[in-house]
Write an enzyme that holds these catalytic residues in place. Structure first.
Site, mmCIF file in Angstrom:
data_model
loop_
_atom_site.group_PDB
_atom_site.id
_atom_site.type_symbol
_atom_site.label_atom_id
_atom_site.label_comp_id
_atom_site.label_asym_id
_atom_site.label_seq_id
_atom_site.Cartn_x
_atom_site.Cartn_y
_atom_site.Cartn_z
ATOM 1 N N ASP A 61 34.206 31.344 46.958
ATOM 2 C CA ASP A 61 35.598 31.516 46.541
ATOM 3 C C ASP A 61 35.562 31.712 45.035
ATOM 4 O O ASP A 61 35.330 30.757 44.284
ATOM 5 C CB ASP A 61 36.417 30.282 46.915
ATOM 6 C CG ASP A 61 37.888 30.387 46.518
ATOM 7 O OD1 ASP A 61 38.237 31.338 45.784
ATOM 8 O OD2 ASP A 61 38.673 29.517 46.931
ATOM 9 N N SER A 139 40.899 49.262 38.305
ATOM 10 C CA SER A 139 41.841 50.153 38.969
ATOM 11 C C SER A 139 42.470 51.016 37.892
ATOM 12 O O SER A 139 42.385 50.697 36.701
ATOM 13 C CB SER A 139 42.921 49.325 39.686
ATOM 14 O OG SER A 139 44.049 50.103 40.008
ATOM 15 N N TYR A 152 48.935 42.336 39.277
ATOM 16 C CA TYR A 152 47.733 43.132 39.541
ATOM 17 C C TYR A 152 47.331 43.927 38.303
ATOM 18 O O TYR A 152 46.170 43.893 37.871
ATOM 19 C CB TYR A 152 47.997 44.066 40.715
ATOM 20 C CG TYR A 152 46.807 44.895 41.130
ATOM 21 C CD1 TYR A 152 45.713 44.305 41.747
ATOM 22 C CD2 TYR A 152 46.793 46.273 40.917
ATOM 23 C CE1 TYR A 152 44.622 45.068 42.132
ATOM 24 C CE2 TYR A 152 45.703 47.038 41.287
ATOM 25 C CZ TYR A 152 44.615 46.431 41.908
ATOM 26 O OH TYR A 152 43.529 47.188 42.277
ATOM 27 N N ALA A 154 48.200 43.407 35.176
ATOM 28 C CA ALA A 154 47.814 42.493 34.104
ATOM 29 C C ALA A 154 46.381 42.015 34.278
ATOM 30 O O ALA A 154 45.611 41.938 33.311
ATOM 31 C CB ALA A 154 48.770 41.303 34.058
ATOM 32 N N SER A 155 46.005 41.694 35.510
ATOM 33 C CA SER A 155 44.646 41.201 35.766
ATOM 34 C C SER A 155 43.608 42.277 35.502
ATOM 35 O O SER A 155 42.522 41.995 34.980
ATOM 36 C CB SER A 155 44.533 40.692 37.210
ATOM 37 O OG SER A 155 44.579 41.756 38.152
ATOM 38 N N LYS A 156 43.917 43.523 35.838
ATOM 39 C CA LYS A 156 42.960 44.605 35.651
ATOM 40 C C LYS A 156 42.848 45.003 34.179
ATOM 41 O O LYS A 156 41.767 45.343 33.699
ATOM 42 C CB LYS A 156 43.357 45.802 36.516
ATOM 43 C CG LYS A 156 43.308 45.526 38.016
ATOM 44 C CD LYS A 156 41.946 45.039 38.472
ATOM 45 C CE LYS A 156 41.859 44.883 39.988
ATOM 46 N NZ LYS A 156 40.528 44.432 40.440
#
Length: 270
Positions: A61, A139, A152, A154-156
């Site tokens: 995880d 992405s 999504y 922001a994380s990428k």
């Protein structure tokens, strides 16, 4: 060049991660495949073992720092080296910020960003020993904000900034860092995307028939590792062209992005 190399792939139980496992196995690499679903990992490992590839499946995880540390330690203990780490584990979301429970943002960042940070942190000493490759699968959303995907995107963006900085920090140490940005890819990431309350949406809102396959994506990424590229942007219109235009006509790209995403069935905005 992959013969005898050891590659760790997170999120390897399906989609791009699974395709990467088969593509690297085809080129002679030894594999450590990680995901939460040990049953799926074991089936992949058995299939590849039957084809002559040495594979170690490890239930992981990536939101748990201890899991990531143990993944790297098990890989090194088993094979004695680490040549490639591909941070592929990821989760998406689909909701406008106004309606979004902030716990969803935390979950997306925990998987996409912190999972990459944890695995990269513990693998780095071993990758420096082999002058290996540190890879992050982001992405187009890591270059252009996608409406309805605040967490999504922001994380990428965060993963891209993190890995670009790691590259600079180790510029004199022979470390290869690749940031790979697929366009819309036919995989299960949209089916498992979280809605405003954190539930999986179940079905993809997009027609995936014309999208790049996970196998095509994997071939491009492996080729990028072989050539030690620093960045790959896949697809032309939704990828390379959109990123190029965003540098010169950002307002236009904002409007096009909004219009494009608004066409999805049951779009959260119009």
């Amino acid at each position: 060049m992959f013969q005898g190399k050891v590659a760790i792939i997170t999120g390897a139980s399906s989609g791009i991660g699974k395709a990467l496992a088969y593509e690297l196995a085809h080129h002679g690499a030894k594999l450590v495949i990680a995901a939460r679903n040990l049953e799926e990992l074991s089936q992949i490992a058995q299939d590849l073992n039957n084809k002559g590839t040495e594979v170690l499946p490890v239930r992981t995880d990536v939101t748990q720092e201890t899991d990531c540390k143990q993944l790297i330690e098990k890989a090194y203990h088993h094979f004695g080296q680490i040549d490639i780490l591909i941070n592929n584990a990821g989760i998406s979301m689909r909701a406008i910020l106004e309606e979004l429970d902030t716990s969803v943002l935390h979950r997306v960042m925990d998987v996409n960003f912190w999972g990459t940070v944890y695995c990269s942190k513990y693998a780095l000493p071993y990758l420096l020993q082999t002058k290996g490759s540190l890879v992050g699968i982001i992405s187009i959303a890591g270059f252009i904000g996608l409406p309805g995907r605040t967490g999504y995107a922001a994380s990428k963006f965060a993963v891209r900034g993190f890995l670009n900085t790691v590259r600079i920090e180790n510029i004199k140490k022979g470390l290869h860092v690749l940031v790979a940005a697929p366009g819309f890819t036919a995989s299960n990431i949209r089916k498992t995307a979280l809605d405003a309350q954190g539930h999986q949406q179940g079905e993809s809102p997009r027609n995936e028939s014309g999208m790049m396959s996970a196998e095509q994506c994997a071939r491009i990424i492996v080729k990028g590792i072989r050539k030690r590229k620093r960045e790959i942007i896949m697809t032309f219109v939704e990828g390379k062209l959109a990123v190029f235009l965003s540098k010169w006509w950002p307002t236009l790209v904002d409007k096009l992005s909004y219009s494009h995403m608004a066409k999805e069935p049951n779009s959260p905005f119009k």
